[in-house]
Design an enzyme around this catalytic site. Structure first.
Site, short mmCIF file in Angstrom:
data_model
loop_
_atom_site.label_atom_id
_atom_site.label_comp_id
_atom_site.label_asym_id
_atom_site.label_seq_id
_atom_site.Cartn_x
_atom_site.Cartn_y
_atom_site.Cartn_z
N ARG A 136 7.61 -20.53 22.22
CA ARG A 136 6.41 -21.00 22.96
C ARG A 136 5.30 -21.14 21.92
O ARG A 136 5.47 -20.47 20.72
CB ARG A 136 6.07 -19.45 23.36
CG ARG A 136 4.69 -19.39 24.22
CD ARG A 136 4.72 -20.29 25.54
NE ARG A 136 3.73 -19.97 26.54
CZ ARG A 136 3.34 -20.53 27.59
NH1 ARG A 136 4.07 -21.68 27.66
NH2 ARG A 136 2.56 -20.19 28.27
N THR A 407 5.67 -29.54 33.02
CA THR A 407 6.82 -28.93 32.40
C THR A 407 8.06 -29.45 32.93
O THR A 407 8.24 -30.30 33.88
CB THR A 407 6.56 -27.49 33.10
OG1 THR A 407 5.41 -27.22 32.82
CG2 THR A 407 7.85 -26.52 32.38
N ASP A 449 -3.21 -21.03 29.36
CA ASP A 449 -2.30 -20.03 30.05
C ASP A 449 -2.80 -18.55 29.47
O ASP A 449 -2.17 -17.43 29.84
CB ASP A 449 -0.74 -20.28 29.51
CG ASP A 449 -0.24 -21.09 30.28
OD1 ASP A 449 -0.84 -21.43 31.43
OD2 ASP A 449 1.04 -21.65 30.06
O1 DON Z 1 4.09 -21.81 30.51
C1 DON Z 1 3.73 -21.91 31.89
O2 DON Z 1 3.70 -21.00 32.61
C2 DON Z 1 2.91 -23.19 32.08
N1 DON Z 1 2.32 -23.50 31.09
C3 DON Z 1 3.84 -24.05 32.99
C4 DON Z 1 2.98 -25.21 33.42
C5 DON Z 1 3.70 -25.98 34.41
O3 DON Z 1 4.75 -25.71 34.78
C6 DON Z 1 2.98 -27.08 35.00
N2 DON Z 1 4.01 -28.31 35.44
N3 DON Z 1 4.77 -28.30 36.10
#
Ligand code: DON
Length: 597
Positions: A136, A407, A449
């Site tokens: 991360r 993602t 986030d």
């Molecule tokens: O880490 C996370 O929970 C978010 N940054 C994930 C973002 C996400 O899944 C957006 N797209 N599909």
């Protein structure tokens, strides 16, 4: 799997409307309900688990199963899946393939695949040991708690757009670390297919072309992004060859020199120079000090199966575990798609997200009551709070929120039975929209986030607390849920995950339940309509046309607020143990593909 010593570079840590009834009727109903909810053996599959899916539901037609005897890769792009399979054919194992797929996705699926973001990987060796690696992003050392607030205390768009939105990237370090420990092929060999795709180009499909077009106005604000992704002023058209020479050069340097060139060499200099052009705060010291972390997985026992998933700094494993543990007490679950089924899902999800949003964060910064949150006893407490036919309100909050496609998840099984489950992200589509000039890759906007302001929603509508406040060098809480499931015999059964912001957790959980509770084959389990509840906003969100009118009416009578999305949720890429090999399914909601051998 080749099991070399850890490279020593990573740190190990463990670490509406209400229905009124008389009191007497409530007591009788509650007793009957509790009796029906006692944990029990695995339930026999219903005759037709899809009986309550609307007839017009379009996704079943698009869900294909690919079977293969030896190995399987399912990712968001067929070319990346092919890269992974080729690596395994050449003697690589599932980790080699995972690293190759990760680099390839940077090239062919730029909205999400990345070297400028971060991710999480769950690895199960054929011997049965399970580890996870957390790569991360972290907050830069100069980050401050209120860095995204205006003088009135409102959250500005600086947490999502531009240089200040970027966390220190972890993907290169994480993939290299996984490879150093488990890879069988030389590192340069697993990066090579991505270099080739960037240097020689690949044919752009409609989905990827449209996605760049949708982001074009924001990408155009940053000159290096415009020249990389809008050659000639527009997105590469479908069917055209897309070549990325800067990215090819960057990947070649990583292949030749290893990950330190990204964190301490000329690529780090390029990132810092880019920061200085846009008032960003990532320094050479931030990059040099970045470390991935090996962690023990979250382990959940669900109806005789074992589910392994990601621990904090992702909330995925803990939150999914809470939902599954609550649902386990309802045996059998009501039939798929009925009002009672969706009610129980929503009430379990609501409670798990209340805990997630309040209690979870980076384990290096916050103490979390994980033992309690993961216990069956606590799940029992939560279960007993659930009313049989009435929603439990969470404090009011109104707001719309996004999902994004930024993602990406990929699932891999090799011929020895090693399994890898990876979810990686830039956060929003094309991340911060900032491309590192001369280096050809996008930087994430993962800083959003964090809790930019307690009580104020982020772009996914998540209302989070102090545990996830911004602090220097802290990991922002994620929802990514890369997961591996074993059958009651202890054999590998499923590998799966998804994008989707907070809906990642509920999408993965529903596919597992669709298979284990409702007896669906993987293809149908992935394609079936999904619902989502994240405590705030206090609503059940469902996919367009995903619930029957009678189900909607029943849920409204229970007091649920319902919202139909205009988009589908998540994009599961999954592998399942078939009778004579592996079955791969790429969600019809996306443009991925399964390739086996
Ligand atoms: O880490 C996370 O929970 C978010 N940054 C994930 C973002 C996400 O899944 C957006 N797209 N599909």
């Amino acid at each position: 799997m080749t099991s070399a010593e850890p490279s020593g570079r990573a740190v190990r840590q463990y670490g509406g409307r209400r229905v009124r009834r008389s009191d007497g009727a409530w007591v009788a109903l509650t007793v009957a309900f509790i009796a029906a909810c006692m944990p029990g053996p695995r339930v026999p599959a219903p005759a037709n688990p899809l009986a309550n899916v609307p007839r017009a539901w379009p996704l079943f037609d698009g869900a294909e199963e690919v079977s293969a005897a030896n190995g399987m890769v399912v990712s968001s792009h067929p070319l990346a899946s092919q890269v992974g399979t080729d690596i395994m054919r050449r003697g690589g194992n599932a980790v080699d393939a995972a690293v190759a797929v990760g680099f390839a996705l940077t090239v062919v699926h730029a909205r999400a695949g990345n070297i400028g973001g971060g991710g999480f990987m769950v690895i199960r060796s054929s011997r049965g040991d399970v580890v996870t690696i957390d790569y991360r992003e972290v907050a830069p050392a100069a980050a401050t708690r209120d860095m995204y607030l205006d003088p009135q205390g409102r959250v500005t768009d600086r947490s999502v757009l531009g240089h200040l939105a970027a966390g220190v990237p972890g993907s290169v370090a994480g993939m290299a670390e996984a490879h150093a420990r488990y890879g069988a092929l030389p590192f340069s060999e697993v990066v090579r297919p991505a270099i080739q795709l960037a240097r020689e180009g690949f044919i752009v499909d409609r989905l990827r072309s449209n996605s760049i077009t949708q982001a074009a106005a924001l990408l155009a604000r940053f000159p290096a992004s415009a020249s990389q992704y809008l050659p000639g002023g527009a997105a590469p058209s479908p069917g055209s060859r897309f070549v990325q020479p800067d990215l090819a050069h960057t990947l070649q340097s990583i292949a030749d020199s290893g990950p330190r060139v990204f964190y301490e060499g000329y690529i780090a200099d390029s990132i810092v120079a880019e920061m200085q052009r846009g008032n960003g705060i990532i320094t050479k010291a931030d990059l040099a000090s970045y470390r991935p972390i090996w962690r023990d997985p979250i382990v959940v026992h669900y109806r005789g199966h074992v589910v392994y998933s990601m621990p904090p700094a992702s909330s995925g494993g803990v939150t999914m575990a809470e939902i599954l543990n609550v649902l386990e007490g309802f045996a059998p679950l009501p039939a798929f798609g009925t009002p009672r089924h969706v009610h129980l899902l929503a009430e379990a999800m609501r409670r798990a997200f209340v805990d997630r949003n309040r209690l979870l964060g980076d384990p290096a910064f916050v103490d979390m009551p994980l033992r309690r949150l993961l216990s069956k006893r606590y799940a029992g407490e939560l279960r007993r709070q659930i009313q049989p036919a009435q929603a439990t309100p969470t404090p009011s909050f109104n707001g719309q929120f996004n999902e994004g496609h930024s993602t990406t998840h990929y699932s891999i099984v090799d011929a020895q039975g090693n399994a890898v489950s990876v979810t990686t992200t830039l956060n929003s589509d094309y991340g911060s929209k900032v491309t590192v000039a001369g280096a050809g890759f996008l930087l994430n906007n993962e800083m959003d986030d964090f809790t930019a302001a307690p009580g104020q929603p982020n772009q996914y509508g998540l209302v989070q607390g102090e545990a996830n406040a911004i602090e220097p060098s802290k990991r922002m809480l994620s929802a990514m849920t890369p997961t591996i499931v074993l059958n009651p015999a202890g054999e590998l059964l499923m590998v799966l995950g998804s994008p989707g912001g907070p809906r990642i957790i509920t999408s993965v959980m529903q596919v597992i339940s669709n298979v284990l509770d409702h007896g669906m084959r993987l293809r149908d389990a992935v394609a079936a309509p999904r619902v989502h509840h994240q405590s705030l906003p206090d609503e059940i969100v469902y996919e367009p046309g995903g619930l029957l009118p009678g189900t909607l009416a029943g849920l409204e009578r229970m007091g649920h607020t319902l919202r139909e999305r205009d988009e589908y949720s998540g994009e599961i890429t999954a592998i399942y143990r078939g009778r004579s090999g592996w079955i791969g399914v790429a969600d019809p909601r996306g443009g991925g593909g399964a390739v086996g051998y």
